[in-house]
Design a protein around this motif. Structure first.
Motif, PDB file in Angstrom:
ATOM      1  N   VAL A  21       0.836  -1.199   0.000  1.00  0.00           N
ATOM      2  CA  VAL A  21       0.000   0.000   0.000  1.00  0.00           C
ATOM      3  C   VAL A  21       0.873   1.252   0.000  1.00  0.00           C
ATOM      4  O   VAL A  21       0.600   2.233  -0.705  1.00  0.00           O
ATOM      5  CB  VAL A  21      -0.945  -0.014   1.215  1.00  0.00           C
ATOM      6  CG1 VAL A  21      -1.674   1.327   1.340  1.00  0.00           C
ATOM      7  CG2 VAL A  21      -1.961  -1.144   1.084  1.00  0.00           C
ATOM      8  N   ALA A  22       1.939   1.234   0.789  1.00  0.00           N
ATOM      9  CA  ALA A  22       2.838   2.388   0.842  1.00  0.00           C
ATOM     10  C   ALA A  22       3.484   2.641  -0.518  1.00  0.00           C
ATOM     11  O   ALA A  22       3.592   3.784  -0.968  1.00  0.00           O
ATOM     12  CB  ALA A  22       3.904   2.169   1.916  1.00  0.00           C
ATOM     13  N   ALA A  23       3.892   1.556  -1.184  1.00  0.00           N
ATOM     14  CA  ALA A  23       4.502   1.705  -2.504  1.00  0.00           C
ATOM     15  C   ALA A  23       3.497   2.269  -3.509  1.00  0.00           C
ATOM     16  O   ALA A  23       3.822   3.136  -4.331  1.00  0.00           O
ATOM     17  CB  ALA A  23       5.042   0.360  -2.989  1.00  0.00           C
ATOM     18  N   LEU A  24       2.235   1.798  -3.447  1.00  0.00           N
ATOM     19  CA  LEU A  24       1.200   2.284  -4.351  1.00  0.00           C
ATOM     20  C   LEU A  24       0.909   3.759  -4.112  1.00  0.00           C
ATOM     21  O   LEU A  24       0.778   4.544  -5.052  1.00  0.00           O
ATOM     22  CB  LEU A  24      -0.071   1.453  -4.165  1.00  0.00           C
ATOM     23  CG  LEU A  24      -1.255   1.803  -5.084  1.00  0.00           C
ATOM     24  CD1 LEU A  24      -0.863   1.623  -6.548  1.00  0.00           C
ATOM     25  CD2 LEU A  24      -2.457   0.941  -4.747  1.00  0.00           C
ATOM     26  N   LEU A  25       0.818   4.151  -2.825  1.00  0.00           N
ATOM     27  CA  LEU A  25       0.566   5.545  -2.498  1.00  0.00           C
ATOM     28  C   LEU A  25       1.717   6.432  -2.968  1.00  0.00           C
ATOM     29  O   LEU A  25       1.510   7.544  -3.469  1.00  0.00           O
ATOM     30  CB  LEU A  25       0.355   5.704  -0.989  1.00  0.00           C
ATOM     31  CG  LEU A  25      -0.948   5.110  -0.436  1.00  0.00           C
ATOM     32  CD1 LEU A  25      -0.980   5.252   1.076  1.00  0.00           C
ATOM     33  CD2 LEU A  25      -2.157   5.800  -1.057  1.00  0.00           C
ATOM     34  N   PHE A  26       2.933   5.964  -2.816  1.00  0.00           N
ATOM     35  CA  PHE A  26       4.101   6.730  -3.256  1.00  0.00           C
ATOM     36  C   PHE A  26       4.083   6.922  -4.769  1.00  0.00           C
ATOM     37  O   PHE A  26       4.368   8.011  -5.289  1.00  0.00           O
ATOM     38  CB  PHE A  26       5.383   6.015  -2.824  1.00  0.00           C
ATOM     39  CG  PHE A  26       6.635   6.692  -3.288  1.00  0.00           C
ATOM     40  CD1 PHE A  26       7.101   7.835  -2.661  1.00  0.00           C
ATOM     41  CD2 PHE A  26       7.342   6.197  -4.381  1.00  0.00           C
ATOM     42  CE1 PHE A  26       8.249   8.476  -3.099  1.00  0.00           C
ATOM     43  CE2 PHE A  26       8.491   6.827  -4.820  1.00  0.00           C
ATOM     44  CZ  PHE A  26       8.949   7.968  -4.181  1.00  0.00           C
ATOM     45  N   LEU A  27       3.695   5.850  -5.486  1.00  0.00           N
ATOM     46  CA  LEU A  27       3.620   5.936  -6.942  1.00  0.00           C
ATOM     47  C   LEU A  27       2.550   6.932  -7.378  1.00  0.00           C
ATOM     48  O   LEU A  27       2.769   7.756  -8.270  1.00  0.00           O
ATOM     49  CB  LEU A  27       3.341   4.552  -7.527  1.00  0.00           C
ATOM     50  CG  LEU A  27       3.210   4.480  -9.060  1.00  0.00           C
ATOM     51  CD1 LEU A  27       4.510   4.912  -9.716  1.00  0.00           C
ATOM     52  CD2 LEU A  27       2.848   3.060  -9.489  1.00  0.00           C
ATOM     53  N   CYS A  28       1.380   6.857  -6.746  1.00  0.00           N
ATOM     54  CA  CYS A  28       0.302   7.783  -7.084  1.00  0.00           C
ATOM     55  C   CYS A  28       0.701   9.225  -6.797  1.00  0.00           C
ATOM     56  O   CYS A  28       0.432  10.143  -7.578  1.00  0.00           O
ATOM     57  CB  CYS A  28      -0.971   7.431  -6.315  1.00  0.00           C
ATOM     58  SG  CYS A  28      -1.711   5.850  -6.820  1.00  0.00           S
ATOM     59  N   HIS A  29       1.360   9.428  -5.652  1.00  0.00           N
ATOM     60  CA  HIS A  29       1.791  10.776  -5.283  1.00  0.00           C
ATOM     61  C   HIS A  29       2.810  11.308  -6.281  1.00  0.00           C
ATOM     62  O   HIS A  29       2.766  12.481  -6.681  1.00  0.00           O
ATOM     63  CB  HIS A  29       2.380  10.757  -3.875  1.00  0.00           C
ATOM     64  CG  HIS A  29       2.859  12.104  -3.407  1.00  0.00           C
ATOM     65  ND1 HIS A  29       2.000  13.145  -3.162  1.00  0.00           N
ATOM     66  CD2 HIS A  29       4.120  12.564  -3.167  1.00  0.00           C
ATOM     67  CE1 HIS A  29       2.700  14.194  -2.767  1.00  0.00           C
ATOM     68  NE2 HIS A  29       3.992  13.878  -2.771  1.00  0.00           N
ATOM     69  N   SER A  30       3.721  10.446  -6.706  1.00  0.00           N
ATOM     70  CA  SER A  30       4.735  10.864  -7.677  1.00  0.00           C
ATOM     71  C   SER A  30       4.088  11.242  -9.000  1.00  0.00           C
ATOM     72  O   SER A  30       4.438  12.250  -9.620  1.00  0.00           O
ATOM     73  CB  SER A  30       5.756   9.739  -7.885  1.00  0.00           C
ATOM     74  OG  SER A  30       6.395   9.413  -6.673  1.00  0.00           O
ATOM     75  N   GLN A  31       3.115  10.418  -9.451  1.00  0.00           N
ATOM     76  CA  GLN A  31       2.428  10.735 -10.703  1.00  0.00           C
ATOM     77  C   GLN A  31       1.634  12.029 -10.589  1.00  0.00           C
ATOM     78  O   GLN A  31       1.586  12.833 -11.521  1.00  0.00           O
ATOM     79  CB  GLN A  31       1.508   9.578 -11.100  1.00  0.00           C
ATOM     80  CG  GLN A  31       2.259   8.312 -11.520  1.00  0.00           C
ATOM     81  CD  GLN A  31       1.311   7.189 -11.885  1.00  0.00           C
ATOM     82  OE1 GLN A  31       0.118   7.264 -11.600  1.00  0.00           O
ATOM     83  NE2 GLN A  31       1.848   6.150 -12.503  1.00  0.00           N
TER      84      GLN A  31
END
Length: 230
Positions: A46-56
């Protein structure tokens, strides 16, 4: 003795009793440990997914901001200009051609605009002001147009001197002596053009004054009025 003999017999025959048992972990503890590991893996995902979304999101935000800055840069660099098409209209004040900003090749941009048949200057600066009026006069020795001049003037109102003054003016003579041929009236064509550079101020108003308005040729691009910033 009998007991001792039985014990020896048992040892010789290889029989052994149950040895001491090592202490083991309860099954419930193992389950909880496995669940904890799975939960940790899920949290990491979940943390990795949130980080990816935030970066995008940040990347899209930067891209949109750059696009808006680019559009703003283009809009601020648009040179102020206006070009108007003119024609005679009896409903307009008697001394002016009717100017239009939506006909033919007419246009406006950069803050210059047409209001009440006048061009409004958006800001202080140098501007090239120009205008042309074409005439089609029916000449006759018995008519009122014989040797009557045509005139066209660009006027300016400025708050700097709180008055109206001519900016450009031109006069042409109409109807030459040979205008009448075989006793019949003859059409005479001519155009008055003028243009020059002026230092104008914000909210200055420019308009035109023309005589013989009924003889103005309102066909496309024969009569026009314009300004553009330098």
């Amino acid at each position: 003795m009998d007991g001792y003999t039985a014990a020896l017999t048992g040892m010789e025959s290889g029989e052994r009793g149950p040895g001491p048992q090592l202490p083991g972990k309860p099954w419930g503890a193992r389950v909880w440990k496995l669940c904890g590991a799975l939960a940790l893996l899920a949290l990491c995902g979940v943390a990795a997914l949130l980080f990816l979304c935030h970066s995008q999101t940040q990347a899209h935000g930067i891209e949109n901001n750059e696009h808006q800055q680019h559009l703003k840069h283009i809009s601020t660099n648009v040179r102020a200009a206006i070009h108007l098409h003119g024609e005679f209209n009896p409903e307009v004040r008697n001394s002016s051609v009717l100017w239009r900003d939506g006909d033919g090749h007419s246009f406006f941009q950069g803050g210059l605009r047409l209001v009440n048949n006048e061009i409004i200057i958006p800001q202080n600066g140098l501007y090239f002001v120009y205008s042309q009026v074409s005439f089609r006069v029916l000449c006759s020795s018995s008519g009122g147009h014989t040797n009557r001049p045509i005139s066209h003037t660009i006027m300016r109102w400025s708050d700097a001197y709180n008055d109206r003054k001519p900016l450009l003016s031109a006069i042409r003579t109409t109807c030459q002596r040979d205008a009448e041929s075989n006793g019949r009236s003859k059409s005479w064509y001519n155009a008055v053009y003028m243009g020059a550079v002026f230092s104008l101020e914000r909210e200055d108003r420019l308009w035109t004054e023309t005589n013989l308005l009924k003889d103005v040729d309102g066909e496309d691009e024969k009569t026009f009025f314009g300004v553009f910033a330098l």
